[in-house]
Design an enzyme around this catalytic site. Structure first.
Site, PDB file in Angstrom:
ATOM      1  N   ASP A  38     -47.258  -0.940  46.538  1.00  0.00           N
ATOM      2  CA  ASP A  38     -46.353  -0.263  45.596  1.00  0.00           C
ATOM      3  C   ASP A  38     -44.953  -0.874  45.644  1.00  0.00           C
ATOM      4  O   ASP A  38     -44.513  -1.342  46.697  1.00  0.00           O
ATOM      5  CB  ASP A  38     -46.298   1.232  45.953  1.00  0.00           C
ATOM      6  CG  ASP A  38     -45.767   2.065  44.794  1.00  0.00           C
ATOM      7  OD1 ASP A  38     -45.697   1.558  43.658  1.00  0.00           O
ATOM      8  OD2 ASP A  38     -45.416   3.238  45.038  1.00  0.00           O
ATOM      9  N   ASN A  40     -43.634  -3.153  43.120  1.00  0.00           N
ATOM     10  CA  ASN A  40     -43.411  -4.433  42.419  1.00  0.00           C
ATOM     11  C   ASN A  40     -42.317  -4.296  41.366  1.00  0.00           C
ATOM     12  O   ASN A  40     -41.464  -5.181  41.217  1.00  0.00           O
ATOM     13  CB  ASN A  40     -44.687  -4.884  41.691  1.00  0.00           C
ATOM     14  CG  ASN A  40     -45.782  -5.291  42.646  1.00  0.00           C
ATOM     15  OD1 ASN A  40     -45.554  -5.405  43.850  1.00  0.00           O
ATOM     16  ND2 ASN A  40     -46.976  -5.506  42.118  1.00  0.00           N
ATOM     17  N   ARG A  51     -40.445  -6.633  35.106  1.00  0.00           N
ATOM     18  CA  ARG A  51     -41.498  -6.068  35.963  1.00  0.00           C
ATOM     19  C   ARG A  51     -42.628  -7.077  36.159  1.00  0.00           C
ATOM     20  O   ARG A  51     -43.250  -7.129  37.233  1.00  0.00           O
ATOM     21  CB  ARG A  51     -42.027  -4.756  35.362  1.00  0.00           C
ATOM     22  CG  ARG A  51     -41.007  -3.607  35.407  1.00  0.00           C
ATOM     23  CD  ARG A  51     -41.596  -2.329  34.797  1.00  0.00           C
ATOM     24  NE  ARG A  51     -42.790  -1.878  35.497  1.00  0.00           N
ATOM     25  CZ  ARG A  51     -42.786  -1.109  36.596  1.00  0.00           C
ATOM     26  NH1 ARG A  51     -41.649  -0.674  37.098  1.00  0.00           N
ATOM     27  NH2 ARG A  51     -43.918  -0.754  37.169  1.00  0.00           N
ATOM     28  N   HIS A  55     -44.742  -8.203  39.549  1.00  0.00           N
ATOM     29  CA  HIS A  55     -46.189  -8.255  39.778  1.00  0.00           C
ATOM     30  C   HIS A  55     -46.607  -9.647  40.252  1.00  0.00           C
ATOM     31  O   HIS A  55     -47.463  -9.781  41.129  1.00  0.00           O
ATOM     32  CB  HIS A  55     -46.941  -7.855  38.505  1.00  0.00           C
ATOM     33  CG  HIS A  55     -46.723  -6.410  38.119  1.00  0.00           C
ATOM     34  ND1 HIS A  55     -46.848  -5.383  39.033  1.00  0.00           N
ATOM     35  CD2 HIS A  55     -46.381  -5.824  36.942  1.00  0.00           C
ATOM     36  CE1 HIS A  55     -46.597  -4.225  38.424  1.00  0.00           C
ATOM     37  NE2 HIS A  55     -46.298  -4.460  37.163  1.00  0.00           N
ATOM     38  N   GLU A  85     -54.888   6.044  36.713  1.00  0.00           N
ATOM     39  CA  GLU A  85     -53.697   6.596  36.056  1.00  0.00           C
ATOM     40  C   GLU A  85     -52.777   5.487  35.512  1.00  0.00           C
ATOM     41  O   GLU A  85     -51.929   5.742  34.658  1.00  0.00           O
ATOM     42  CB  GLU A  85     -52.905   7.472  37.038  1.00  0.00           C
ATOM     43  CG  GLU A  85     -53.557   8.813  37.345  1.00  0.00           C
ATOM     44  CD  GLU A  85     -54.814   8.692  38.205  1.00  0.00           C
ATOM     45  OE1 GLU A  85     -54.889   7.776  39.053  1.00  0.00           O
ATOM     46  OE2 GLU A  85     -55.736   9.506  38.012  1.00  0.00           O
ATOM     47  N   ASN A  86     -52.949   4.264  36.014  1.00  0.00           N
ATOM     48  CA  ASN A  86     -52.063   3.176  35.572  1.00  0.00           C
ATOM     49  C   ASN A  86     -52.302   2.767  34.107  1.00  0.00           C
ATOM     50  O   ASN A  86     -51.463   2.084  33.514  1.00  0.00           O
ATOM     51  CB  ASN A  86     -52.190   1.945  36.490  1.00  0.00           C
ATOM     52  CG  ASN A  86     -51.556   2.127  37.860  1.00  0.00           C
ATOM     53  OD1 ASN A  86     -52.007   1.556  38.852  1.00  0.00           O
ATOM     54  ND2 ASN A  86     -50.495   2.920  37.956  1.00  0.00           N
ATOM     55  N   TRP A  87     -53.417   3.226  33.504  1.00  0.00           N
ATOM     56  CA  TRP A  87     -53.618   2.978  32.067  1.00  0.00           C
ATOM     57  C   TRP A  87     -52.514   3.636  31.252  1.00  0.00           C
ATOM     58  O   TRP A  87     -52.283   3.272  30.105  1.00  0.00           O
ATOM     59  CB  TRP A  87     -54.971   3.540  31.593  1.00  0.00           C
ATOM     60  CG  TRP A  87     -56.153   2.858  32.187  1.00  0.00           C
ATOM     61  CD1 TRP A  87     -57.014   3.384  33.105  1.00  0.00           C
ATOM     62  CD2 TRP A  87     -56.637   1.536  31.917  1.00  0.00           C
ATOM     63  NE1 TRP A  87     -58.000   2.466  33.437  1.00  0.00           N
ATOM     64  CE2 TRP A  87     -57.788   1.323  32.712  1.00  0.00           C
ATOM     65  CE3 TRP A  87     -56.208   0.494  31.084  1.00  0.00           C
ATOM     66  CZ2 TRP A  87     -58.515   0.128  32.699  1.00  0.00           C
ATOM     67  CZ3 TRP A  87     -56.932  -0.699  31.064  1.00  0.00           C
ATOM     68  CH2 TRP A  87     -58.063  -0.870  31.866  1.00  0.00           C
ATOM     69  N   ARG A 206     -48.550   1.928  53.066  1.00  0.00           N
ATOM     70  CA  ARG A 206     -47.991   2.066  51.724  1.00  0.00           C
ATOM     71  C   ARG A 206     -46.569   1.522  51.749  1.00  0.00           C
ATOM     72  O   ARG A 206     -45.753   1.914  52.594  1.00  0.00           O
ATOM     73  CB  ARG A 206     -47.984   3.513  51.226  1.00  0.00           C
ATOM     74  CG  ARG A 206     -47.451   3.588  49.778  1.00  0.00           C
ATOM     75  CD  ARG A 206     -47.781   4.861  49.047  1.00  0.00           C
ATOM     76  NE  ARG A 206     -47.352   4.747  47.650  1.00  0.00           N
ATOM     77  CZ  ARG A 206     -47.828   5.428  46.636  1.00  0.00           C
ATOM     78  NH1 ARG A 206     -48.773   6.320  46.836  1.00  0.00           N
ATOM     79  NH2 ARG A 206     -47.386   5.238  45.409  1.00  0.00           N
ATOM     80  N   SER A 214     -51.499   9.061  45.829  1.00  0.00           N
ATOM     81  CA  SER A 214     -51.728   8.578  44.458  1.00  0.00           C
ATOM     82  C   SER A 214     -53.210   8.328  44.139  1.00  0.00           C
ATOM     83  O   SER A 214     -53.568   7.277  43.601  1.00  0.00           O
ATOM     84  CB  SER A 214     -50.890   7.317  44.177  1.00  0.00           C
ATOM     85  OG  SER A 214     -49.521   7.578  44.383  1.00  0.00           O
TER      86      SER A 214
HETATM   87  C1  IPE Z   1     -50.199   3.513  43.253  1.00  0.00           C
HETATM   88  O1  IPE Z   1     -48.973   3.150  42.749  1.00  0.00           O
HETATM   89  C2  IPE Z   1     -51.267   2.704  42.610  1.00  0.00           C
HETATM   90  C3  IPE Z   1     -51.261   1.305  42.981  1.00  0.00           C
HETATM   91  C4  IPE Z   1     -50.557   0.773  43.918  1.00  0.00           C
HETATM   92  C5  IPE Z   1     -52.152   0.491  42.216  1.00  0.00           C
HETATM   93  P1  IPE Z   1     -48.309   3.914  41.530  1.00  0.00           P
HETATM   94  O2  IPE Z   1     -46.981   3.306  41.320  1.00  0.00           O
HETATM   95  O3  IPE Z   1     -49.239   3.921  40.361  1.00  0.00           O
HETATM   96  O4  IPE Z   1     -48.216   5.397  42.100  1.00  0.00           O
HETATM   97  P2  IPE Z   1     -47.242   6.580  41.729  1.00  0.00           P
HETATM   98  O5  IPE Z   1     -47.211   6.676  40.228  1.00  0.00           O
HETATM   99  O6  IPE Z   1     -45.902   6.227  42.282  1.00  0.00           O
HETATM  100  O7  IPE Z   1     -47.825   7.772  42.400  1.00  0.00           O
HETATM  101  C1  IPE Z   2     -47.399  -1.549  42.245  1.00  0.00           C
HETATM  102  O1  IPE Z   2     -46.088  -1.666  41.843  1.00  0.00           O
HETATM  103  C2  IPE Z   2     -48.349  -2.287  41.351  1.00  0.00           C
HETATM  104  C3  IPE Z   2     -49.164  -1.434  40.486  1.00  0.00           C
HETATM  105  C4  IPE Z   2     -49.243  -0.137  40.512  1.00  0.00           C
HETATM  106  C5  IPE Z   2     -49.992  -2.124  39.506  1.00  0.00           C
HETATM  107  P1  IPE Z   2     -45.486  -0.750  40.727  1.00  0.00           P
HETATM  108  O2  IPE Z   2     -45.715  -1.392  39.406  1.00  0.00           O
HETATM  109  O3  IPE Z   2     -46.008   0.646  40.837  1.00  0.00           O
HETATM  110  O4  IPE Z   2     -43.949  -0.782  41.077  1.00  0.00           O
HETATM  111  P2  IPE Z   2     -42.935   0.421  41.047  1.00  0.00           P
HETATM  112  O5  IPE Z   2     -43.514   1.526  41.849  1.00  0.00           O
HETATM  113  O6  IPE Z   2     -42.769   0.790  39.590  1.00  0.00           O
HETATM  114  O7  IPE Z   2     -41.689  -0.131  41.643  1.00  0.00           O
HETATM  115 MG    MG Z   3     -45.377   2.315  41.806  1.00  0.00          MG
END
Ligand code: IPE
Ligand code: IPE
Ligand code: MG
Length: 261
Positions: A38, A40, A51, A55, A85-87, A206, A214
């Protein structure tokens, strides 16, 4: 012991002041280490970058962590790359991630081959864009005969979806008469998860300081030890891994019983 001592020492040469290989017990390395990658996005925005750059840099960090886990003789390294949920993120970011996953798998095949790493996916990859799926299927075939560390990549993974899927499969077996209701025990559930056959994570790392799960591996982390670092994922590296393992080795894992000491 699956590690090569010479490569291990070389990998951890030039340590920072606070941690070195000597700080960990090589006989008590967690068999399965899991990373919630988490931060990135925050890593990038804090530098005025997009962003997407975050990544990309996150992939560089993952490469270092994979090599480090191999050097340490870890059996399973898992990494949360994309949640169900990332969708819900902007379409552009989802597209970027899907493209990066495919590109990375191809780019890293030489590393996976050199280090004899077998890849498995946790999650419903049938729902990914066709191009990404094609690359994943190709890459999986390329590494299926590897016998070294297992790299379990959680992509389109959600623990609740995983448990609902397991319940569905078990119900189907019961209604088909191949499974008795009385035989549905913890092992039967575990066998229907994406992680079937893999040991549960002993250590979950984490990054970026969030104190939450998450929707990750809810069943499998029942007795995992957690290590949370404020570092954003792109800043996490082999020394972060050593710090996490050192912290793990100082924990008193009681599993509901009493301390061994
Ligand atoms: C958790 O990170 C999922 C991944 C690392 C792929 P998120 O950024 O999606 O989690 P939340 O939204 O902070 O809970
Ligand atoms: C984790 O980094 C990667 C994915 C969930 C794909 P984030 O994209 O969640 O980065 P933050 O949490 O927004 O900084
Ligand atoms: Mg995140």
């Amino acid at each position: 012991m699956r590690y090569d001592p010479d490569k291990l020492v070389e990998h951890f040469s030039n340590p920072p002041q606070d941690i070195s290989l000597a700080d960990i017990d090589l006989d008590r390395i967690p068999r399965h280490i899991s990373c919630i990658m988490d931060g990135n996005g925050r890593w990038a925005t804090s530098r005025g970058l997009s962003r997407t750059e975050g990544h990309k840099q996150g992939i560089v960090a993952l490469r270092d962590v994979i090599t480090t886990a191999v050097r340490l003789g870890v059996d399973v390294l898992s990494a949360y790359a994309f949640s169900t949920e990332n969708w819900g993120r902007p379409q552009h970011e989802v597209n970027v991630l899907m493209h990066l996953f495919a590109k990375t798998f191809i780019d890293e095949l030489p590393l996976l081959k050199r280090e004899n790493v077998r890849v498995v996916f946790l999650g419903d990859i049938s729902a990914l864009p066709q191009k990404t799926r094609d690359v994943f299927e190709y890459g999986l075939k390329e590494c299926e005969h590897h016998t070294g560390m297992v790299l379990a990549l959680a992509v389109n993974y959600g623990a609740r979806a995983e448990l609902a899927r397991a319940a569905r499969t078990i119900a189907e077996q019961v209604s088909a008469g191949s499974l008795a209701v009385g035989d549905i025990d913890e092992n039967a559930v575990a066998e229907h998860l994406y992680t079937a056959g893999l040991p549960d994570p002993e250590l979950v790392i984490r990054t970026s300081g969030e104190m939450r799960v998450s929707n990750y591996l809810l069943w499998q982390i029942a007795y995992s030890e957690f290590y949370i670092t404020e570092l954003y994922w792109p800043d996490f590296d082999k020394w972060g891994m050593l710090r996490a393992i050192a912290a793990f080795q100082h924990r008193d894992r009681r599993f509901g019983g009493l301390s061994a000491e």
